[in-house]
Design an enzyme around this catalytic site. Structure first.
Site, PDB file in Angstrom:
ATOM      1  CE  LYS A   5      -7.777  27.169   0.885  1.00  0.00           C
ATOM      2  NZ  LYS A   5      -9.068  27.835   0.544  1.00  0.00           N
TER       3      LYS A   5
ATOM      4  N   GLY B  42      -0.238  34.403 -13.284  1.00  0.00           N
ATOM      5  CA  GLY B  42      -1.041  33.492 -13.884  1.00  0.00           C
ATOM      6  C   GLY B  42      -0.663  32.893 -15.142  1.00  0.00           C
TER       7      GLY B  42
ATOM      8  N   GLY C  41       3.545  34.370  -7.396  1.00  0.00           N
ATOM      9  CA  GLY C  41       3.675  35.595  -6.713  1.00  0.00           C
ATOM     10  C   GLY C  41       4.185  35.375  -5.393  1.00  0.00           C
TER      11      GLY C  41
ATOM     12  NE  ARG D 289       3.599  42.874 -13.994  1.00  0.00           N
ATOM     13  CZ  ARG D 289       2.602  42.723 -13.219  1.00  0.00           C
ATOM     14  NH1 ARG D 289       1.694  43.541 -13.190  1.00  0.00           N
ATOM     15  NH2 ARG D 289       2.381  41.448 -13.073  1.00  0.00           N
TER      16      ARG D 289
HETATM   17  P1  ADP Z   1       2.453  31.517  -5.144  1.00  0.00           P
HETATM   18  O1  ADP Z   1       1.728  32.765  -5.170  1.00  0.00           O
HETATM   19  O2  ADP Z   1       3.882  31.456  -5.195  1.00  0.00           O
HETATM   20  O3  ADP Z   1       1.699  30.759  -6.140  1.00  0.00           O
HETATM   21  P2  ADP Z   1       0.629  30.175  -3.168  1.00  0.00           P
HETATM   22  O4  ADP Z   1      -0.283  31.582  -3.239  1.00  0.00           O
HETATM   23  O5  ADP Z   1       0.049  29.334  -3.699  1.00  0.00           O
HETATM   24  O6  ADP Z   1       2.035  30.341  -3.838  1.00  0.00           O
HETATM   25  O7  ADP Z   1       0.810  29.932  -1.815  1.00  0.00           O
HETATM   26  C1  ADP Z   1       1.614  30.723  -0.604  1.00  0.00           C
HETATM   27  C2  ADP Z   1       1.316  30.875   0.501  1.00  0.00           C
HETATM   28  O8  ADP Z   1       0.898  29.645   1.277  1.00  0.00           O
HETATM   29  C3  ADP Z   1       1.717  31.744   1.446  1.00  0.00           C
HETATM   30  O9  ADP Z   1       0.790  32.630   1.924  1.00  0.00           O
HETATM   31  C4  ADP Z   1       2.202  30.853   2.678  1.00  0.00           C
HETATM   32  O10 ADP Z   1       2.004  31.287   3.833  1.00  0.00           O
HETATM   33  C5  ADP Z   1       1.011  29.756   2.474  1.00  0.00           C
HETATM   34  N1  ADP Z   1       1.461  28.607   3.262  1.00  0.00           N
HETATM   35  C6  ADP Z   1       2.491  27.751   3.036  1.00  0.00           C
HETATM   36  N2  ADP Z   1       2.738  26.794   3.755  1.00  0.00           N
HETATM   37  C7  ADP Z   1       1.811  26.860   4.524  1.00  0.00           C
HETATM   38  C8  ADP Z   1       0.997  26.183   5.733  1.00  0.00           C
HETATM   39  N3  ADP Z   1       1.915  25.055   6.253  1.00  0.00           N
HETATM   40  N4  ADP Z   1       0.084  26.459   6.398  1.00  0.00           N
HETATM   41  C9  ADP Z   1      -0.581  27.647   5.848  1.00  0.00           C
HETATM   42  N5  ADP Z   1      -0.187  28.197   4.698  1.00  0.00           N
HETATM   43  C10 ADP Z   1       0.924  27.972   4.207  1.00  0.00           C
END
Ligand code: ADP
Ligand code: MG
Length: 399
Positions: free
Chosen positions: A199, A380, A357, A38
């Site tokens: 999710k 965010g 992230g 950063r």
């Molecule tokens: P970002 O931080 O890039 O926005 P998210 O926090 O939404 O991404 O999602 C990342 C998480 O999703 C990771 O920890 C990954 O392990 C999990 N993930 C991805 N695919 C699956 C899956 N099929 N089942 C369970 N967890 C998953």
């Protein structure tokens, strides 16, 4: 893109005081920053202003002190880290307004840099109190915002000040806004978006916004399971938000009407237990997932097909990994698709923008972080931008 002023629009700044909002919220380990990305991002702006002869006052938050002083959350904690990155001495100023700041500005020579204390020690910051903002603005001749990562907050230092002083985007902010505009503002068509992650519930607004804007929506990760379930697929004991299948169907209908093709995996990598290289690992068609299995990654045939989709597109926006990439071999689809996107970008056929992230971590893991057109570390703020929201910190610059 709505226009905003940049450092190119600054006239003579010698002897003027620049109030510069930066992101100094560094991750700490044993009293030292464990990552100075950063500071590196803010460095061009800070040094450009200093080298043009301005007195630079850095303004930032650090941790969540909730309107009270905490010695462990003083920005002085990162003074040494900033000095190391900038390779200059800076003056720590333990206030953000009043006589101490006034005297300090008097001591600073043209081209010197001062570091104000944690802006969130004062409740007026998060309340975006106009009187508080006025108190700070009194010390500056102009305001520069170089902290896109805080632009989704309407706080005194991210929004209020921009309304009181001549306001400019710093170099990092400028680069971020240009990249984001090229990705979703006025992108080259066709546009593909990859949305993955755990999710659906955390990314409903993202999906809703994208289906109206992109030609191809590629859904992977845990959230694909909810969409598969909505289409009547039995996803076994996969991570799945069964209560959101109605919402998933609504999003797919919306996509149909908007001319957006939704891509769901047709083969998947499954296992009975979530562990590295489990004995039960296998690849199968989505219709063959057993009751005691869970989907942990997108399968190789789908990855191949998704790569072919990217080859027909000019722009890609990516948020969220395709599988549980932290655990091998469930990083395979994410790594393969990231490498395809990176190669297309390097060939000049694709503009690729990614953020989030875990997404940044996944792209770094794939070794292609520097091969994308732009990778946002803003978290965010990046997600709110993907949701199509107006960010108050950006809106205040483009007034
Ligand atoms: P970002 O931080 O890039 O926005 P998210 O926090 O939404 O991404 O999602 C990342 C998480 O999703 C990771 O920890 C990954 O392990 C999990 N993930 C991805 N695919 C699956 C899956 N099929 N089942 C369970 N967890 C998953
Ligand atoms: Mg995450």
């Amino acid at each position: 893109m709505s226009s905003f002023k940049t450092l190119d629009d600054l006239g003579e700044v010698t002897g003027k005081v620049a109030l510069v909002r930066v992101d100094l919220n560094l991750p700490m380990q044993e009293g030292r920053a464990s990552d100075v990305t950063r500071v590196e991002a803010a460095m061009p702006t800070i040094l450009e202003l200093a080298d043009k002869g301005a007195k630079v006052l850095l303004l930032a938050h650090f941790g969540r002190p909730k309107g009270q002083r905490h010695s462990t959350m003083s920005t002085s904690m990162v003074q040494g880290d900033i000095e190391r990155v900038l390779d200059r001495e800076i003056m720590f100023i333990p206030e953000v307004m009043g006589p101490v700041v006034e005297q300090s500005v008097g001591i600073l020579s043209n081209g010197d840099i001062g570091l104000l204390d944690n802006i969130r020690f004062w409740p007026g910051e998060e309340a975006n109190d106009p009187e508080f903002a006025k108190g700070i603005a009194a010390h500056g001749d102009f305001y520069v915002n170089d902290a896109f990562s805080a632009a989704h907050r309407a706080h005194a230092s991210t929004e209020g000040l921009a309304r009181l002083l001549p306001a400019y985007a710093g170099r990092a902010m400028e680069a971020e806004l240009k990249a984001l505009d090229a990705a979703l503002g006025s992108p080259e068509q066709p546009v593909a978006s990859v949305v993955g992650g755990a999710k659906v519930s955390t990314k409903l607004d993202v999906l809703e916004n994208l289906v109206g804007k992109v030609q191809h929506l590629i859904i992977g990760g845990g959230m694909a399971n909810t969409f598969l379930a909505a289409r009547g697929v039995n996803v076994g004991k996969s991570l799945c938000e069964h209560d959101l299948t109605g919402t998933a169907n609504r999003i797919m209908d919306h996509a149909d009407h908007a001319g957006c093709t939704v891509h769901l995996p047709y083969d998947v990598v499954v296992a009975k237990e979530f562990a590295a290289n489990p004995a039960s690992l296998r690849t199968c068609n989505v219709h063959e997932v057993a009751e005691d299995e869970m989907i942990l990654d997108v399968g190789p045939l789908a990855v191949q097909a998704l790569g072919d989709v990217l080859k027909t597109c000019r722009t890609l926006v990516w948020n969220g990994p395709m599988g549980a990439f932290e655990t091998e071999p469930f990083d395979t689809a994410t790594v393969a698709l990231a490498k395809t996107a990176a190669a297309l970008t390097q060939d000049g056929s694709l503009i690729s923008v990614a953020g989030g992230g875990d997404t940044v971590a996944a792209l770094a893991h794939a070794g292609v972080k520097d091969d994308f057109t732009f990778v946002s570390t803003a978290g965010g703020a990046f997600l709110e931008w993907m949701e199509g929201k107006e960010l108050p910190g950006v809106a205040a610059l483009t007034k």
